[in-house]
Design a protein around this motif. Sequence first.
Motif, PDB file in Angstrom:
ATOM      1  N   ASP A  31       0.888  -1.288  -0.052  1.00  0.00           N
ATOM      2  CA  ASP A  31       0.000  -0.097   0.017  1.00  0.00           C
ATOM      3  C   ASP A  31       0.814   1.350   0.046  1.00  0.00           C
ATOM      4  O   ASP A  31       0.574   2.282  -0.615  1.00  0.00           O
ATOM      5  CB  ASP A  31      -0.892   0.022   1.276  1.00  0.00           C
ATOM      6  CG  ASP A  31      -2.038  -0.975   1.261  1.00  0.00           C
ATOM      7  OD1 ASP A  31      -2.252  -1.481  -0.095  1.00  0.00           O
ATOM      8  OD2 ASP A  31      -2.722  -1.210   2.142  1.00  0.00           O
ATOM      9  N   ASN A  34       2.314   1.746  -3.620  1.00  0.00           N
ATOM     10  CA  ASN A  34       1.016   2.115  -4.521  1.00  0.00           C
ATOM     11  C   ASN A  34       0.831   3.321  -4.237  1.00  0.00           C
ATOM     12  O   ASN A  34       0.599   3.948  -5.384  1.00  0.00           O
ATOM     13  CB  ASN A  34      -0.194   1.191  -4.306  1.00  0.00           C
ATOM     14  CG  ASN A  34       0.173  -0.276  -4.593  1.00  0.00           C
ATOM     15  OD1 ASN A  34       1.056  -0.678  -5.430  1.00  0.00           O
ATOM     16  ND2 ASN A  34      -0.818  -1.358  -4.282  1.00  0.00           N
ATOM     17  N   HIS A  35       0.724   4.125  -3.063  1.00  0.00           N
ATOM     18  CA  HIS A  35       0.318   5.382  -2.701  1.00  0.00           C
ATOM     19  C   HIS A  35       1.433   6.507  -3.378  1.00  0.00           C
ATOM     20  O   HIS A  35       1.002   7.422  -3.837  1.00  0.00           O
ATOM     21  CB  HIS A  35       0.150   5.480  -1.389  1.00  0.00           C
ATOM     22  CG  HIS A  35      -0.440   6.922  -0.889  1.00  0.00           C
ATOM     23  ND1 HIS A  35      -1.682   7.215  -0.994  1.00  0.00           N
ATOM     24  CD2 HIS A  35       0.156   8.156  -0.800  1.00  0.00           C
ATOM     25  CE1 HIS A  35      -1.971   8.514  -0.784  1.00  0.00           C
ATOM     26  NE2 HIS A  35      -0.717   9.053  -0.496  1.00  0.00           N
ATOM     27  N   ALA A  37       3.698   6.026  -5.625  1.00  0.00           N
ATOM     28  CA  ALA A  37       4.235   5.393  -7.060  1.00  0.00           C
ATOM     29  C   ALA A  37       4.787   6.661  -8.098  1.00  0.00           C
ATOM     30  O   ALA A  37       5.761   7.040  -8.378  1.00  0.00           O
ATOM     31  CB  ALA A  37       3.448   4.455  -7.897  1.00  0.00           C
ATOM     32  N   SER A  38       3.625   7.669  -8.091  1.00  0.00           N
ATOM     33  CA  SER A  38       3.763   8.880  -8.997  1.00  0.00           C
ATOM     34  C   SER A  38       4.771   9.943  -8.665  1.00  0.00           C
ATOM     35  O   SER A  38       5.300  10.540  -9.331  1.00  0.00           O
ATOM     36  CB  SER A  38       2.533   9.444  -9.110  1.00  0.00           C
ATOM     37  OG  SER A  38       2.182  10.133  -7.898  1.00  0.00           O
ATOM     38  N   THR A  76      10.079   1.574 -10.779  1.00  0.00           N
ATOM     39  CA  THR A  76       9.876   2.141 -12.082  1.00  0.00           C
ATOM     40  C   THR A  76      10.758   2.115 -12.980  1.00  0.00           C
ATOM     41  O   THR A  76      10.688   2.620 -14.055  1.00  0.00           O
ATOM     42  CB  THR A  76       9.788   3.772 -11.445  1.00  0.00           C
ATOM     43  OG1 THR A  76      11.051   4.130 -10.860  1.00  0.00           O
ATOM     44  CG2 THR A  76       8.400   4.240 -10.326  1.00  0.00           C
ATOM     45  N   SER A  97       4.430  -4.206  -6.870  1.00  0.00           N
ATOM     46  CA  SER A  97       3.446  -2.994  -6.964  1.00  0.00           C
ATOM     47  C   SER A  97       3.267  -2.768  -8.534  1.00  0.00           C
ATOM     48  O   SER A  97       4.108  -2.182  -9.044  1.00  0.00           O
ATOM     49  CB  SER A  97       4.103  -1.584  -6.310  1.00  0.00           C
ATOM     50  OG  SER A  97       3.372  -0.730  -6.806  1.00  0.00           O
ATOM     51  N   PRO A  99       1.162  -0.005  -9.469  1.00  0.00           N
ATOM     52  CA  PRO A  99       1.255   1.051  -9.944  1.00  0.00           C
ATOM     53  C   PRO A  99       2.763   1.555  -9.988  1.00  0.00           C
ATOM     54  O   PRO A  99       3.041   2.364 -10.767  1.00  0.00           O
ATOM     55  CB  PRO A  99       0.538   1.831  -8.773  1.00  0.00           C
ATOM     56  CG  PRO A  99      -0.343   0.727  -8.227  1.00  0.00           C
ATOM     57  CD  PRO A  99       0.326  -0.548  -8.391  1.00  0.00           C
ATOM     58  N   ARG A 102       3.542   0.262 -13.655  1.00  0.00           N
ATOM     59  CA  ARG A 102       2.892   1.299 -14.569  1.00  0.00           C
ATOM     60  C   ARG A 102       3.478   2.838 -14.712  1.00  0.00           C
ATOM     61  O   ARG A 102       3.621   2.966 -15.824  1.00  0.00           O
ATOM     62  CB  ARG A 102       1.430   1.425 -14.164  1.00  0.00           C
ATOM     63  CG  ARG A 102       0.512   2.088 -15.075  1.00  0.00           C
ATOM     64  CD  ARG A 102      -0.998   2.072 -14.605  1.00  0.00           C
ATOM     65  NE  ARG A 102      -1.647   0.741 -14.429  1.00  0.00           N
ATOM     66  CZ  ARG A 102      -2.015   0.301 -13.216  1.00  0.00           C
ATOM     67  NH1 ARG A 102      -1.956   1.234 -12.218  1.00  0.00           N
ATOM     68  NH2 ARG A 102      -2.580  -0.797 -13.220  1.00  0.00           N
ATOM     69  N   GLU A 103       4.008   3.196 -13.716  1.00  0.00           N
ATOM     70  CA  GLU A 103       4.697   4.332 -13.528  1.00  0.00           C
ATOM     71  C   GLU A 103       5.895   4.406 -14.467  1.00  0.00           C
ATOM     72  O   GLU A 103       6.306   4.997 -15.260  1.00  0.00           O
ATOM     73  CB  GLU A 103       5.033   4.906 -12.206  1.00  0.00           C
ATOM     74  CG  GLU A 103       5.656   6.432 -12.122  1.00  0.00           C
ATOM     75  CD  GLU A 103       4.672   7.329 -12.643  1.00  0.00           C
ATOM     76  OE1 GLU A 103       5.444   8.568 -12.904  1.00  0.00           O
ATOM     77  OE2 GLU A 103       3.597   7.348 -12.478  1.00  0.00           O
TER      78      GLU A 103
END
Length: 249
Positions: A31, A34-35, A37-38, A76, A97, A99, A102-103
């Motif tokens: 979590d 995931n939170h 990631a960006s 990433t 993860s 996310p 995906r990033e």
Amino acid sequence: MSTHHDGDKPLDTTFGRQSVSTDERRQRIRDVFNHIASRYDLMNDLMSFGIHRLWKRRFVAGLPDQGLFVDLAGGTGDVAALLARKPARRVVVVDPSIPMMREGGTRADAAAVRWIAGEAERLPFADGSVQALTVSFGLRNTTRLDAALAEAARVLAPGGTFACLEFSRPMKWLRVFYDPYSFHVIPRLGAWVAANPAAYQYLIESIRNFPDQQRFAAMIEAAGFSAVRWKNLSFGIAAIHLGTKPAAA
């Protein structure tokens, strides 16, 4: 000194100051990533003043030139992108993860890398199928460090390379400055940039719970690797640990 962890226990059974089960810890760690990631890459630049990029370039230098490379907890994909610059390498990022991966998939160099969801304790590769397994700043987030090292040994081919870049134990004179920065400044940066100070508080605590250079080297040897050695970076703030899977008898 870092605390020693018995091989039959998880590396850490706490999250912050609260005792949790292994499964719950696994989910909470997921979590966290995931939170954030960006903003994960941006935070790494801010927290290390960009030095992590130099560490990672040094980390990949000297690794084999070809074969299947697994970048465990590759997030990433910044290390994977460095590895993929040599065309004879087939590079796969494995990370729990989605996310984070995906990033990483938005990067211009992402096409040279495969992305697979998976965990360090259960790698989706056949025995002896991997030439090199790399992991940077991710092994401390496993629920069982001994199991992750055993999996690395299982999937590596005889003569294959295990390489880990991780935060470690700084030299004593540096801790006077480093400890206040890591305990107080980094969580505030997390609150400001990633809007999640608790996540970065966890990350700092995970650094403190990870074995120091000598103890981690002993764990790598206990997993069956030979020629185990380490190189300190920035006076021990981080360290590169290397090991070789022994050739078949």
